[in-house]
Design a protein around this motif. Structure first.
Motif, PDB file in Angstrom:
ATOM      1  N   VAL A 281      -6.984 -21.712  73.940  1.00 30.41           N
ATOM      2  CA  VAL A 281      -7.831 -20.593  73.535  1.00 30.41           C
ATOM      3  C   VAL A 281      -7.643 -20.399  72.034  1.00 30.41           C
ATOM      4  N   LEU A 282      -8.735 -20.493  71.301  1.00 28.74           N
ATOM      5  CA  LEU A 282      -8.715 -20.307  69.849  1.00 28.74           C
ATOM      6  C   LEU A 282      -9.254 -18.926  69.525  1.00 28.74           C
ATOM      7  N   THR A 283      -8.474 -18.134  68.789  1.00 27.27           N
ATOM      8  CA  THR A 283      -8.919 -16.803  68.368  1.00 27.27           C
ATOM      9  C   THR A 283      -8.965 -16.763  66.844  1.00 27.27           C
ATOM     10  N   ASP A 284     -10.138 -16.975  66.298  1.00 22.42           N
ATOM     11  CA  ASP A 284     -10.349 -16.860  64.846  1.00 22.42           C
ATOM     12  C   ASP A 284     -10.807 -15.426  64.609  1.00 22.42           C
ATOM     13  N   VAL A 285      -9.851 -14.521  64.454  1.00 23.75           N
ATOM     14  CA  VAL A 285     -10.108 -13.092  64.616  1.00 23.75           C
ATOM     15  C   VAL A 285     -10.759 -12.457  63.386  1.00 23.75           C
ATOM     16  N   PRO A 286     -11.452 -11.323  63.568  1.00 24.30           N
ATOM     17  CA  PRO A 286     -11.911 -10.552  62.407  1.00 24.30           C
ATOM     18  C   PRO A 286     -10.712 -10.161  61.550  1.00 24.30           C
ATOM     19  N   CYS A 287     -10.882 -10.234  60.248  1.00 25.84           N
ATOM     20  CA  CYS A 287      -9.749  -9.945  59.362  1.00 25.84           C
ATOM     21  C   CYS A 287     -10.261  -9.448  58.013  1.00 25.84           C
ATOM     22  N   SER A 288      -9.341  -9.192  57.114  1.00 22.25           N
ATOM     23  CA  SER A 288      -9.692  -8.707  55.780  1.00 22.25           C
ATOM     24  C   SER A 288     -10.490  -9.726  54.989  1.00 22.25           C
ATOM     25  N   GLY A 289     -10.339 -11.012  55.337  1.00 17.17           N
ATOM     26  CA  GLY A 289     -11.000 -12.059  54.568  1.00 17.17           C
ATOM     27  C   GLY A 289     -10.362 -12.310  53.219  1.00 17.17           C
ATOM     28  N   SER A 290      -9.132 -11.825  53.027  1.00 18.58           N
ATOM     29  CA  SER A 290      -8.505 -11.926  51.701  1.00 18.58           C
ATOM     30  C   SER A 290      -8.347 -13.362  51.229  1.00 18.58           C
ATOM     31  N   GLY A 291      -8.281 -14.314  52.154  1.00 19.50           N
ATOM     32  CA  GLY A 291      -8.179 -15.708  51.750  1.00 19.50           C
ATOM     33  C   GLY A 291      -9.482 -16.302  51.262  1.00 19.50           C
ATOM     34  N   SER A 292     -10.593 -15.629  51.522  1.00 21.24           N
ATOM     35  CA  SER A 292     -11.911 -16.173  51.159  1.00 21.24           C
ATOM     36  C   SER A 292     -12.660 -15.262  50.191  1.00 21.24           C
ATOM     37  N   TRP A 293     -11.937 -14.439  49.450  1.00 20.51           N
ATOM     38  CA  TRP A 293     -12.610 -13.494  48.563  1.00 20.51           C
ATOM     39  C   TRP A 293     -13.300 -14.158  47.382  1.00 20.51           C
ATOM     40  N   ARG A 294     -12.972 -15.391  47.059  1.00 18.65           N
ATOM     41  CA  ARG A 294     -13.750 -16.022  45.989  1.00 18.65           C
ATOM     42  C   ARG A 294     -15.129 -16.431  46.503  1.00 18.65           C
ATOM     43  N   ARG A 295     -15.286 -16.601  47.839  1.00 16.49           N
ATOM     44  CA  ARG A 295     -16.598 -16.859  48.423  1.00 16.49           C
ATOM     45  C   ARG A 295     -17.341 -15.561  48.739  1.00 16.49           C
ATOM     46  N   SER A 296     -16.609 -14.563  49.187  1.00 18.73           N
ATOM     47  CA  SER A 296     -17.206 -13.277  49.574  1.00 18.73           C
ATOM     48  C   SER A 296     -16.497 -12.161  48.825  1.00 18.73           C
ATOM     49  N   PRO A 297     -16.682 -12.094  47.514  1.00 18.41           N
ATOM     50  CA  PRO A 297     -15.885 -11.172  46.704  1.00 18.41           C
ATOM     51  C   PRO A 297     -16.151  -9.701  46.972  1.00 18.41           C
ATOM     52  N   ALA A 298     -17.303  -9.365  47.522  1.00 19.39           N
ATOM     53  CA  ALA A 298     -17.576  -7.954  47.802  1.00 19.39           C
ATOM     54  C   ALA A 298     -16.547  -7.389  48.778  1.00 19.39           C
ATOM     55  N   GLY A 299     -16.015  -8.245  49.657  1.00 15.54           N
ATOM     56  CA  GLY A 299     -15.034  -7.779  50.634  1.00 15.54           C
ATOM     57  C   GLY A 299     -13.770  -7.237  50.003  1.00 15.54           C
ATOM     58  N   LYS A 300     -13.420  -7.732  48.828  1.00 13.73           N
ATOM     59  CA  LYS A 300     -12.218  -7.257  48.148  1.00 13.73           C
ATOM     60  C   LYS A 300     -12.356  -5.796  47.760  1.00 13.73           C
ATOM     61  N   TRP A 301     -13.559  -5.399  47.430  1.00 13.78           N
ATOM     62  CA  TRP A 301     -13.773  -4.032  46.940  1.00 13.78           C
ATOM     63  C   TRP A 301     -14.161  -3.073  48.054  1.00 13.78           C
ATOM     64  N   SER A 302     -14.669  -3.597  49.178  1.00 11.03           N
ATOM     65  CA  SER A 302     -15.066  -2.715  50.282  1.00 11.03           C
ATOM     66  C   SER A 302     -13.915  -2.432  51.237  1.00 11.03           C
ATOM     67  N   LEU A 303     -12.875  -3.266  51.232  1.00 12.69           N
ATOM     68  CA  LEU A 303     -11.745  -3.068  52.133  1.00 12.69           C
ATOM     69  C   LEU A 303     -10.995  -1.783  51.779  1.00 12.69           C
ATOM     70  N   THR A 304     -10.637  -1.005  52.789  1.00 12.37           N
ATOM     71  CA  THR A 304      -9.853   0.218  52.615  1.00 12.37           C
ATOM     72  C   THR A 304      -8.639   0.167  53.551  1.00 12.37           C
ATOM     73  N   ARG A 305      -7.711   1.063  53.326  1.00 12.29           N
ATOM     74  CA  ARG A 305      -6.539   1.119  54.201  1.00 12.29           C
ATOM     75  C   ARG A 305      -6.953   1.417  55.641  1.00 12.29           C
ATOM     76  N   ASN A 306      -7.890   2.325  55.825  1.00 13.68           N
ATOM     77  CA  ASN A 306      -8.339   2.646  57.172  1.00 13.68           C
ATOM     78  C   ASN A 306      -9.015   1.444  57.823  1.00 13.68           C
ATOM     79  N   ALA A 307      -9.840   0.731  57.060  1.00 11.45           N
ATOM     80  CA  ALA A 307     -10.505  -0.451  57.610  1.00 11.45           C
ATOM     81  C   ALA A 307      -9.488  -1.520  57.994  1.00 11.45           C
ATOM     82  N   LEU A 308      -8.454  -1.671  57.177  1.00 15.87           N
ATOM     83  CA  LEU A 308      -7.417  -2.648  57.491  1.00 15.87           C
ATOM     84  C   LEU A 308      -6.669  -2.262  58.760  1.00 15.87           C
TER      85      LEU A 308
END
Length: 385
Positions: A281-308
């Motif tokens: 069973v492979l679980t590629d789970v929803p996450c902060s995306g911090s490893g891919s922020w150069r591809r999806s940089p908006a995620g770096k600025w939209s992430l909040t402590r509550n969202a995390l």
């Protein structure tokens, strides 16, 4: 469009983003309302916008304002360009610099501003990355390479490189995975190329491919891709001979998977409610995306402590659900495109406390310093019955 007009268009798009509209929606809306813009104009404007999103804090510092105009001005100053060549007010260019803008001298840039890191997230990133903090954050300020996954069920890497070259696309093998190619020339032609249209190659980050290469042999094994999304990993597993069932909490995310599978010559079953137990069973789970922020940089600025915190809960629930679908003596793989320990090592440690029938066999943390995105894999083995 002139270069100056492109900067003005980018500034307007960035203003829409800063007002709360998703970046892709901003770009799409602009393109629909600007039919005069050619493909090269759209590509250039996209590059300006995404560069500004990767470097939002530092560009705002250099430009004197966190506005679309300020970010574009900061981008020009960051590369040592003379803004007065573009801020002329002529032929759709940005209006001329005001006296305040022309004489603005930025204060010394704080480290976190220079690294374009949100202040609240810095302690978590430091805990997770240690001495790699600064180089990793610096890498997230740059454009990501373009990678392809070769469908080894149908073609070798060497032949894929040769066929891509026939369509004017340059590619080289990448060390992160035996299926990975890094595109070094003409990446925008990929989706029109014959190897892509024939399902011989797929766009997929090299680190994502490396995660698949770390899994146990899946040939003729039953595999449940529990968070399949667009199906990139499901396709990679099918190419290795697995009997794949794809599931996603939002089935709409999988709407393109049947066509992608047909193009690749793969058989993948889609299931809204998976039943039974699987070898893997492979679980590629929803996450902060911090490893891919150069591809999806908006995620770096939209992430909040509550969202995390909400992501932590979702990850825990997915692991607990996936546990029920793992057969005795089977495998459970937990994957994120995050570099945060709270989403990775700590999440697995807490799961093992709840699930003593599993043991951690392998884990791997990848960062952009290795070439691909940041990814984490924990490979867990279920105790035999």
């Amino acid at each position: 469009m002139t270069p100056a007009a492109r900067f003005q268009a980018a500034a307007e798009i960035l203003d829409q983003f800063l007002s709360g509209m998703p970046a892709e929606q901003c770009l799409t809306r602009w393109a629909r309302n600007s039919r005069y813009a050619g493909s090269k104009d759209r590509a250039a404007i996209r590059d300006i916008v995404y560069d500004a999103l990767r470097c939002k804090r530092s560009y705002a510092h250099l430009g004197g304002a966190e506005t679309g105009r300020g970010l574009v001005l900061g981008a020009l100053r960051s590369r040592g360009a003379d803004p007065t060549q573009y801020f002329t007010g002529e032929r759709h260019a940005p209006s001329a610099l005001t006296p305040l803008e022309a004489t603005y001298t930025p204060a010394p840039m704080p480290e976190l501003v220079a690294l374009d890191c949100p202040d609240w997230l810095a302690p978590d990133m430091k805990t997770s990355l240690g001495t790699d903090l600064a180089p990793v954050l610096e890498s997230l300020r740059q454009r990501a390479p373009v990678f392809l996954r070769v469908n080894l069920a149908r073609i070798s890497r060497e032949h894929a490189i040769a066929q891509l070259a026939q369509d004017g696309i340059g590619a080289l093998p990448h060390l992160l995975a035996p299926t990975a190619l890094e595109v070094i020339d003409n990446p925008r032609a990929i989706q029109r190329s014959r190897p892509y249209l024939d399902g011989l190659v797929e766009l997929q980050d090299a680190a994502s491919q490396a995660v698949i290469s770390e899994l146990p042999d899946v040939q003729n094994q039953t595999v449940l891709d529990y968070c399949a999304g667009g199906g990139g990993k499901a396709l990679a597993l099918a190419a290795l001979g697995a009997k794949v069932t794809a599931h996603d909490a939002n089935p709409a995310r999988m709407q393109d998977l049947p066509n992608r599978a047909a193009r690749a010559g793969a058989k993948i079953a889609l299931s809204e409610q998976p039943e039974g137990k699987f070898d893997l069973v492979l679980t590629d789970v929803p996450c902060s995306g911090s490893g891919s922020w150069r591809r999806s940089p908006a995620g770096k600025w939209s992430l909040t402590r509550n969202a995390l915190d909400q992501l932590h809960l979702a990850q825990m629930q997915i692991l607990d659900n996936a546990r029920l679908h793992t057969r005795p003596d089977g495998w459970l793989a937990y994957v994120t495109c995050s570099m945060l320990k709270s989403e990775n090592q700590l999440q697995i440690a807490n799961f093992l406390d709840r699930a003593p029938e599993f043991e951690l066999v392998k884990e791997r943390q990848l960062t952009p310093l290795e070439g691909g995105d940041g990814f984490y894999l924990a490979l867990l083995k279920a105790r035999a019955a």
